[in-house]
Write an enzyme that holds these catalytic residues in place. Structure first.
Site, short mmCIF file in Angstrom:
data_model
loop_
_atom_site.label_atom_id
_atom_site.label_comp_id
_atom_site.label_asym_id
_atom_site.label_seq_id
_atom_site.Cartn_x
_atom_site.Cartn_y
_atom_site.Cartn_z
N CYS A 169 -1.74 5.06 6.57
CA CYS A 169 -3.13 5.20 6.97
C CYS A 169 -3.27 5.22 8.48
O CYS A 169 -2.30 5.09 9.22
CB CYS A 169 -3.93 4.06 6.38
SG CYS A 169 -3.31 2.45 6.86
N CYS B 114 0.82 -1.21 0.00
CA CYS B 114 0.00 0.00 0.00
C CYS B 114 0.85 1.26 0.00
O CYS B 114 0.32 2.36 0.06
CB CYS B 114 -0.92 0.00 1.20
SG CYS B 114 -0.06 0.00 2.75
N CYS C 184 -0.12 -3.59 8.38
CA CYS C 184 0.36 -2.43 9.13
C CYS C 184 1.11 -2.88 10.37
O CYS C 184 2.12 -2.29 10.76
CB CYS C 184 -0.81 -1.52 9.54
SG CYS C 184 -1.67 -0.79 8.14
N ASP D 138 2.80 2.35 2.33
CA ASP D 138 3.07 2.91 3.65
C ASP D 138 4.54 2.76 4.01
O ASP D 138 5.21 1.85 3.53
CB ASP D 138 2.24 2.18 4.72
CG ASP D 138 0.78 2.55 4.64
OD1 ASP D 138 0.44 3.37 3.78
OD2 ASP D 138 0.00 2.01 5.45
#
Lengths: 401, 338
Positions: B62, B35, B106, B37
């Site tokens: 996020c 993503c 994450c 990140d």
């Protein structure tokens, strides 16, 4: 909690109270099936006819019967492309753009995989403008259908569909446009174009969800998607969604009435928001084509921060917007539109779409201008890429897994 | 909108330990390609005691990426490197009350940043071998990368095996065709690499998922040759005709056993033996399950290790209960205690 500010009208709009009111009788006393012979059906049939005329007027269609009611934009897109393909058995290529809605792109990649259809995906430039040379080169006698959107849902960029349709016509290809974002926002006059098929959706223009329509130019070869009854002149089987159709008809009438407001006042709200944000927040820019775009859409990329964080903080302040960031989509894929425009990913991830409607006011713009600078500052303080306004990004090179 | 826990929201809106740590002597910089990140973890580690004295982070990502980073710093502060390295990404997710399956990466990013920071402290270079892919099973958050590792490491050639090894497809099974496609693709690659015989490779469409769903239950319930009765009959507790074999050694019970006539001691032994069979599966995920008490048909167990606070705990208990019912032929109810 402050008054909510709704700036996500490209996702969906509030159903106009007048639309709801127009629909209500068709859930209760006007429950008849328009196909029926008796009086219960007859009056409902009249209402469907009136809705068809209302929508035809909004689209500038020459004939009311060119409107086929469907369940929404996705069904219209699917019907249009599959119909055009089936109606031209000796042509097996499709031309489309890189920034179409998934309702088109997913279908085309499915056709590519399962039916061996050759799909030409025309790239766009940094402003989201279609590469016309590539478009011209892709068109040939093998092209069954061209499907290019009227306006992009993320950036609002408008495509020159009238010209594109003429070019498609020159090679004998059917031209379909996904106009879900354009209908109701900008004036449309189909009778003066060569567009064969056009898809639209009710809930994007203050109508109800679950209703849409496909415009089918008179004389077009057409193959229905759903087989069954004779409804919609055999072009879309299934008992009519009469409350939805009546609602869409009313929404179309209202959209025509508010068209001036949309292209003047709403556009001014959007412009003030854009200007205000660019003035107050360093390192952000507008994406899309600033000259040719929808009057209601602003897509602003805030560098070095991520969209979901922005949306969560905006939401806490009562502001609803949306993002092209990977983390807000179920798929984790960053927006294919911004990627096609080659926006650097540290900016694409922080792209926020504010989309207005006639319901919005100056107070809404003020509210965003008040809270957005603080949000950008807060998230930038957390960002390993952020060095300060006007500075080059920090030397940060993570190991990507 | 994502279904974030209040704790995730708290740690996003008011992150703890955010910012730059000027005195850092261990820095880990990692990113998740899935993503985009990225996370920079900065630690101050006492060179003598190897205790993490200060920890700060900066995250581009996020809400859950920021919350996971902040949670990580909370978890490792005051711990020695050794202790900190024993923290798993699941611990980070658990600390936050769980993460949506799509967002588990994450927490993985936090875990990787810690590995990278420690490597940096020790003057080593950290190499990541973690591969992620498209999320296949949303019920259990299993991505294509995890399936590929399990398939390759264990030479899996059947969808049921993939479910047993990774849990993918153990829930709603709407991902069956995705699992099938991934399995077939990896098997084909293994055949090409000479790791698998062509005849063994899985072919798309060779299994009817409906039969799989039905088959999976009794099979999973009875890994050993145990005479099974449909649950409905078991509840009525008719005499079981055959001796019951338990575990590896065959404990043939003297008389034909009517489920209701099993002595309490026999019952407890059987339950323990069945739990022993399940244990390796739980341990593989870092969890365990101990028998606490048996009262009539109520079986009290304690879930330990990674099972504690796991979102899937209720599913685990359900699975344990199913196996115990199948093994004992009793309408048992499994209740977890803390």
């Amino acid at each position: 909690m402050p008054t909510p500010v709704y700036l996500d009208n490209n996702a969906t709009t509030r159903c106009d109270p007048a639309v709801v009111e127009a629909m209500l009788p068709y859930f209760t006393e006007q429950f008849g099936n328009p196909s029926s012979m008796h009086a219960f059906g007859a009056s409902v049939g009249g209402a469907v006819k009136q809705a068809r005329a209302g929508l035809a007027a909004l689209l500038g269609a020459e004939h009311d019967h060119e409107i086929v009611f469907t369940s929404g934009g996705t069904e219209s897109d699917n019907t249009a492309i599959l119909s055009a393909l089936e109606a031209a058995p000796d042509r097996d290529e499709i031309v489309t753009s890189a920034v179409e809605h998934p309702a088109v792109l997913a279908l085309l990649s499915h056709l590519e995989k399962t039916r061996g259809i050759r799909v030409h995906v025309i790239p766009v430039d940094g402003q989201g403008l279609l590469d016309l040379e590539a478009y011209r080169a892709a068109l040939s006698q093998k092209t069954a259908v061209v499907s290019i959107m009227w306006a992009n849902n993320e950036t609002g960029t408008i495509f020159p569909v009238a010209e594109l349709a003429e070019m498609a016509k020159a090679v004998g290809a059917v031209f379909h446009t996904d106009a879900v974002q354009a209908v109701g926002k900008i004036p449309i006059d189909l009778k003066s174009t060569a567009i064969d098929l056009l898809s639209l959706s009710g809930h994007k223009l203050h109508g109800p969800k679950g209703i849409g329509a496909l415009y089918v130019r008179r004389g077009s070869r057409f193959r229905s998607l759903l087989k069954g009854g004779h409804q919609e002149r055999g072009r879309r089987a299934g008992t009519e969604n009469t409350p939805g159709i009546v609602g869409l008809g009313k929404a179309a009438e209202l959209a025509l009435l508010h068209m001036d407001d949309e292209v003047t006042r709403v556009a001014a709200l959007r412009d003030r928001l854009e200007k205000g944000l660019l003035q107050r927040i360093p390192n952000c820019f507008v994406t899309g084509n600033p000259r040719e775009r929808l009057p209601n859409t602003a897509n602003i990329a805030f560098e070095f921060i991520e969209g979901e964080g922005i949306l969560l903080l905006l939401n806490r302040a009562g502001i609803a917007a949306s993002s092209g960031s990977a983390c807000t989509s179920g798929s984790l894929e960053p927006s294919h539109v911004l990627r096609a425009m080659k926006i650097p990913y540290t900016a694409a991830h922080g792209a926020i779409r504010f989309s207005f409607s006639r319901d919005n006011t100056d107070a809404d713009v003020d509210r965003v201008l008040e809270v957005m600078p603080g949000i950008a500052e807060k998230l930038r303080a957390l960002s390993p890429f952020w060095k300060g306004a006007g500075e080059a990004p920090a030397a940060f090179a993570p190991v990507y897994a | 909108m994502w279904d974030y826990t209040d704790k995730v929201k708290d740690y996003f809106f008011d992150p703890v330990n955010a910012g730059v740590l000027e005195t850092a002597n261990a820095v880990g910089e990692v990113g998740a390609i899935a993503c985009g990140d990225a996370l920079k973890l900065m630690l101050r580690i006492d060179p003598e005691t190897e205790v993490i004295e200060a920890a700060k982070f900066q995250t581009f990502g996020c809400g859950s990426a920021i919350a996971s980073s902040s949670a990580l710093t909370e978890l490792i502060l005051g711990k020695t490197i050794r202790e900190a390295l024993s923290i798993s990404n699941q611990d980070i997710a658990d600390f936050l009350g769980g993460l949506p399956p799509e967002k588990m990466h994450c927490s993985v990013m936090g875990w990787e940043a810690l590995q990278a920071a420690v490597a940096n402290f020790r003057g080593e270079t950290w190499n990541d071998d973690h591969v992620e892919g498209e999320l296949v099973c949303k019920c259990f958050g299993v991505d294509a990368g995890q399936i590929e590792r399990a398939v390759r490491a264990n030479r899996l050639t059947r969808v049921e095996e993939v479910t047993n090894y990774t849990k993918a497809g153990g829930g709603c099974l709407t991902c069956f065709e995705k699992i099938e496609a991934v399995l077939a693709e990896i098997n084909a690659a293994m055949v090409a690499e000479g790791l698998l015989a062509a005849a063994e490779a899985y072919r798309v469409g060779s299994v009817d998922p409906k039969s799989l769903k039905q088959k999976a239950r009794p099979k999973a319930a009875a890994p050993q040759p145990i005479e099974l009765k449909p649950v409905s009959e078991i509840v009525v507790a008719k005499p079981a005709p055959a001796p019951i074999a338990v575990g590896g050694d065959v404990a043939v019970l003297e008389k034909p056993v009517a489920a209701t006539r099993m002595t309490t001691v026999q019952k407890i032994r059987l339950i323990e033996a069945t739990l022993d069979e399940i244990r390796p599966f739980l341990k593989r995920d870092g969890g365990d399950c101990e028998l606490v008490d048996v009262d009539g048909n109520t079986v009290v167990v304690e879930l330990t290790g990674a099972c504690v606070g796991c979102q899937m705990a209720s599913l685990t208990v359900g699975g344990v209960q199913e196996k115990l019912i199948a093994a004992t032929g009793l309408p048992l109810r499994v209740i977890p205690v803390k």
